[in-house]
Design a protein around this motif. Sequence first.
Motif, PDB file in Angstrom:
ATOM      1  N   VAL A 102       0.841  -1.194   0.000  1.00  0.00           N
ATOM      2  CA  VAL A 102       0.000   0.000   0.000  1.00  0.00           C
ATOM      3  C   VAL A 102       0.877   1.244   0.000  1.00  0.00           C
ATOM      4  N   LEU A 103       0.258   2.365  -0.333  1.00  0.00           N
ATOM      5  CA  LEU A 103       0.953   3.642  -0.280  1.00  0.00           C
ATOM      6  C   LEU A 103       0.656   4.268   1.082  1.00  0.00           C
ATOM      7  N   TYR A 104       1.686   4.394   1.916  1.00  0.00           N
ATOM      8  CA  TYR A 104       1.531   4.932   3.266  1.00  0.00           C
ATOM      9  C   TYR A 104       2.453   6.129   3.416  1.00  0.00           C
ATOM     10  N   GLN A 105       1.850   7.300   3.622  1.00  0.00           N
ATOM     11  CA  GLN A 105       2.602   8.548   3.733  1.00  0.00           C
ATOM     12  C   GLN A 105       3.538   8.729   2.532  1.00  0.00           C
ATOM     13  N   GLY A 106       3.010   8.375   1.354  1.00  0.00           N
ATOM     14  CA  GLY A 106       3.744   8.589   0.116  1.00  0.00           C
ATOM     15  C   GLY A 106       4.789   7.547  -0.203  1.00  0.00           C
ATOM     16  N   VAL A 107       4.879   6.486   0.584  1.00  0.00           N
ATOM     17  CA  VAL A 107       5.895   5.444   0.384  1.00  0.00           C
ATOM     18  C   VAL A 107       5.215   4.085   0.268  1.00  0.00           C
ATOM     19  N   GLU A 108       5.646   3.262  -0.688  1.00  0.00           N
ATOM     20  CA  GLU A 108       5.124   1.903  -0.791  1.00  0.00           C
ATOM     21  C   GLU A 108       5.549   1.097   0.431  1.00  0.00           C
ATOM     22  N   THR A 109       4.562   0.569   1.120  1.00  0.00           N
ATOM     23  CA  THR A 109       4.811  -0.092   2.404  1.00  0.00           C
ATOM     24  C   THR A 109       4.034  -1.400   2.469  1.00  0.00           C
ATOM     25  N   LEU A 110       4.617  -2.385   3.126  1.00  0.00           N
ATOM     26  CA  LEU A 110       3.913  -3.650   3.350  1.00  0.00           C
ATOM     27  C   LEU A 110       2.840  -3.492   4.419  1.00  0.00           C
TER      28      LEU A 110
END
Length: 289
Positions: free
Chosen positions: A244-252
């Motif tokens: 997912v995109l979390y605070q502009g960063v791709e994150t698991l």
Amino acid sequence: MNDSRSIRLHYLFRAVILLAFALYIGHLVQQDALHYYVAPKLARWIRLCPVPLSLMALSLGLQAVLGKSSVLCDCEHRLPQSRWGSSALYSLFLLPLLLGFFLPDRALGSAAAARKGLSLSYTAIESGSGGKFTSANPYEAEFAELAGKLYAQPVIPVYPEIFSETLGAISLYKSQFAGKEILLSGFLYREPQGQGQTGYAVSRFLVQCCTADATPFGILLQPGTQISLPADTWIEVRGKLAVVLYQGVETLQVVPEAITAVPEPSTPYIYTNADAAAAWEALQPLSVR
């Protein structure tokens, strides 16, 4: 310069403080609580400290009581000459001792994680494609090898012994692991996200030397997950990985299928492992639920 009587008192104060530190370390060893404060590789040496500390306290005590006034001096390290100065000096040592004796020994949790800032992934560049896990970077090669072993599992178990390495390997190839099932445990981290919403993560503290350098490390749970458990409850989560995109960063993140409260482990922190792939092989006999 202080007179001999004042120097004797300072020697006695120092002897008492050294003895108190020896007793406190002995107390932590007896209560099996050293792991709350230092890494295992350091704990083995800390266990020996009461002996030299007690000997130094005995030496200072004997000098204070039996030492000749003519040989007592504060020439190299000037002693405080006022009561206020002495009180301020020794309170720096007595205060943490008192806190240590009277506060409960427990693992770091959400409050410390919020102050330090929860780390959600390695800042590594994704590489590899399809089912291949390769990297020209020697540092990433170790993660690539581990990623290949993890990908072959129907359910990926995140062992505490290689917790950060496992999530690091998955993070390096996050798009390839999307949809894979994972099983991990940690303490429940709750993070308010505004408008009455709460974000959750499964977290652990990564400790290099002692809790002073502890880094909160974890993985997000899908927003909207309903959890009635309080923060810092230890949970086991089984679910599927997503990117997912979390605070502009791709994150698991994990889309939970089951969340179960579990007892706090005897060793709540995680530590780095020099050879995660070999450790993975050694851990394989462990059962995966």
